[in-house]
Design a protein around this motif. Sequence first.
Motif, PDB file in Angstrom:
ATOM      1  N   TYR A  31       0.846  -1.198   0.000  1.00  9.62           N
ATOM      2  CA  TYR A  31       0.000   0.000   0.000  1.00  9.62           C
ATOM      3  C   TYR A  31       0.879   1.245   0.000  1.00  9.62           C
ATOM      4  CZ  TYR A  31       0.389   0.544   5.136  1.00  9.62           C
ATOM      5  OH  TYR A  31       0.837   0.739   6.419  1.00  9.62           O
ATOM      6  N   GLY A  32       0.279   2.359  -0.384  1.00  7.77           N
ATOM      7  CA  GLY A  32       1.028   3.588  -0.627  1.00  7.77           C
ATOM      8  C   GLY A  32       1.900   4.039   0.525  1.00  7.77           C
ATOM      9  N   LEU A  33       1.355   4.043   1.724  1.00  4.48           N
ATOM     10  CA  LEU A  33       2.131   4.527   2.865  1.00  4.48           C
ATOM     11  C   LEU A  33       3.347   3.637   3.130  1.00  4.48           C
ATOM     12  CD1 LEU A  33       2.398   6.680   5.034  1.00  4.48           C
ATOM     13  CD2 LEU A  33       0.907   5.302   6.496  1.00  4.48           C
ATOM     14  N   ASP A  34       3.200   2.360   2.913  1.00  9.14           N
ATOM     15  CA  ASP A  34       4.322   1.433   3.078  1.00  9.14           C
ATOM     16  C   ASP A  34       5.424   1.752   2.060  1.00  9.14           C
ATOM     17  OD1 ASP A  34       5.742  -0.859   4.037  1.00  9.14           O
ATOM     18  OD2 ASP A  34       4.922  -2.035   2.390  1.00  9.14           O
ATOM     19  N   ILE A  35       5.031   2.007   0.819  1.00  7.38           N
ATOM     20  CA  ILE A  35       5.992   2.387  -0.221  1.00  7.38           C
ATOM     21  C   ILE A  35       6.676   3.688   0.170  1.00  7.38           C
ATOM     22  CG2 ILE A  35       6.243   3.088  -2.628  1.00  7.38           C
ATOM     23  CD1 ILE A  35       3.771   1.276  -3.210  1.00  7.38           C
ATOM     24  N   ALA A  36       5.892   4.663   0.604  1.00 10.02           N
ATOM     25  CA  ALA A  36       6.440   5.966   0.986  1.00 10.02           C
ATOM     26  C   ALA A  36       7.441   5.834   2.133  1.00 10.02           C
ATOM     27  CB  ALA A  36       5.314   6.915   1.377  1.00 10.02           C
ATOM     28  N   LEU A  45      16.152   8.813  -1.879  1.00  9.27           N
ATOM     29  CA  LEU A  45      15.284   8.487  -3.010  1.00  9.27           C
ATOM     30  C   LEU A  45      14.059   9.382  -3.069  1.00  9.27           C
ATOM     31  CD1 LEU A  45      15.434   4.591  -2.967  1.00  9.27           C
ATOM     32  CD2 LEU A  45      16.509   6.147  -4.587  1.00  9.27           C
ATOM     33  N   MET A  46      13.537   9.749  -1.912  1.00 15.13           N
ATOM     34  CA  MET A  46      12.345  10.592  -1.860  1.00 15.13           C
ATOM     35  C   MET A  46      12.390  11.358  -0.543  1.00 15.13           C
ATOM     36  SD  MET A  46       8.503   9.277  -2.755  1.00 15.13           S
ATOM     37  CE  MET A  46       8.046   8.758  -1.114  1.00 15.13           C
ATOM     38  N   SER A  47      12.183  12.657  -0.617  1.00 21.57           N
ATOM     39  CA  SER A  47      12.268  13.461   0.602  1.00 21.57           C
ATOM     40  C   SER A  47      10.941  13.551   1.345  1.00 21.57           C
ATOM     41  CB  SER A  47      12.779  14.868   0.279  1.00 21.57           C
ATOM     42  OG  SER A  47      11.914  15.493  -0.642  1.00 21.57           O
ATOM     43  N   GLY A  48       9.841  13.312   0.673  1.00 20.39           N
ATOM     44  CA  GLY A  48       8.531  13.368   1.313  1.00 20.39           C
ATOM     45  C   GLY A  48       7.514  12.584   0.512  1.00 20.39           C
ATOM     46  N   GLU A  49       6.376  12.342   1.118  1.00 26.18           N
ATOM     47  CA  GLU A  49       5.344  11.525   0.484  1.00 26.18           C
ATOM     48  C   GLU A  49       4.607  12.243  -0.640  1.00 26.18           C
ATOM     49  OE1 GLU A  49       2.709  10.152   3.552  1.00 26.18           O
ATOM     50  OE2 GLU A  49       4.389   9.617   4.843  1.00 26.18           O
ATOM     51  N   GLY A  50       4.723  13.547  -0.714  1.00 26.53           N
ATOM     52  CA  GLY A  50       3.940  14.339  -1.660  1.00 26.53           C
ATOM     53  C   GLY A  50       4.134  13.971  -3.119  1.00 26.53           C
ATOM     54  N   THR A  51       5.300  13.470  -3.480  1.00 25.83           N
ATOM     55  CA  THR A  51       5.540  13.112  -4.879  1.00 25.83           C
ATOM     56  C   THR A  51       5.111  11.687  -5.206  1.00 25.83           C
ATOM     57  OG1 THR A  51       7.799  12.432  -4.361  1.00 25.83           O
ATOM     58  CG2 THR A  51       7.496  14.691  -5.124  1.00 25.83           C
ATOM     59  N   LEU A  52       4.888  10.865  -4.195  1.00 27.77           N
ATOM     60  CA  LEU A  52       4.607   9.455  -4.445  1.00 27.77           C
ATOM     61  C   LEU A  52       3.235   9.228  -5.074  1.00 27.77           C
ATOM     62  CD1 LEU A  52       5.426   6.503  -4.297  1.00 27.77           C
ATOM     63  CD2 LEU A  52       4.354   6.428  -2.035  1.00 27.77           C
ATOM     64  N   TYR A  53       2.203   9.828  -4.530  1.00 31.10           N
ATOM     65  CA  TYR A  53       0.851   9.507  -4.992  1.00 31.10           C
ATOM     66  C   TYR A  53       0.608   9.942  -6.442  1.00 31.10           C
ATOM     67  CZ  TYR A  53       0.182   7.684  -0.402  1.00 31.10           C
ATOM     68  OH  TYR A  53       0.318   6.928   0.724  1.00 31.10           O
ATOM     69  N   PRO A  54       1.072  11.108  -6.877  1.00 28.84           N
ATOM     70  CA  PRO A  54       0.955  11.416  -8.316  1.00 28.84           C
ATOM     71  C   PRO A  54       1.752  10.427  -9.179  1.00 28.84           C
ATOM     72  CG  PRO A  54       1.391  13.418  -7.070  1.00 28.84           C
ATOM     73  CD  PRO A  54       1.554  12.270  -6.114  1.00 28.84           C
TER      74      PRO A  54
END
Length: 116
Positions: A31-36, A45-54
Amino acid sequence: MVPGEASILSNLRRGALEYCVLALLQGGSRYGLDIARTLTRDSVLMSGEGTLYPLLARLRKSGLVQTTWQESAAGPPRRYYALTDDGEHALAAFTRAWHPFRDAVDATLEQRAGLT
């Protein structure tokens, strides 16, 4: 962070992040939060969750991932993401391209380091 380093990191992320997501899904749906949480663990790789869902929405629209809703004992239903056959093929193609690319970059940087 050194000036310009954030821009470099942003450009590197832009090229590789979707394939990192596909790689995480290779072991099964998540699920998304687990990926984030996995991708933001070290803020490289990613500084915050904001870019993941798009990004997940783009991957779904392009047919590289599929989604299902599953009930959760911890709250509302969660959207789980899974790799499609097209996603598997895209990840395999990226992996074939990535290794020689990474090796060439590393060799160039090591060669440059030897010159200084």
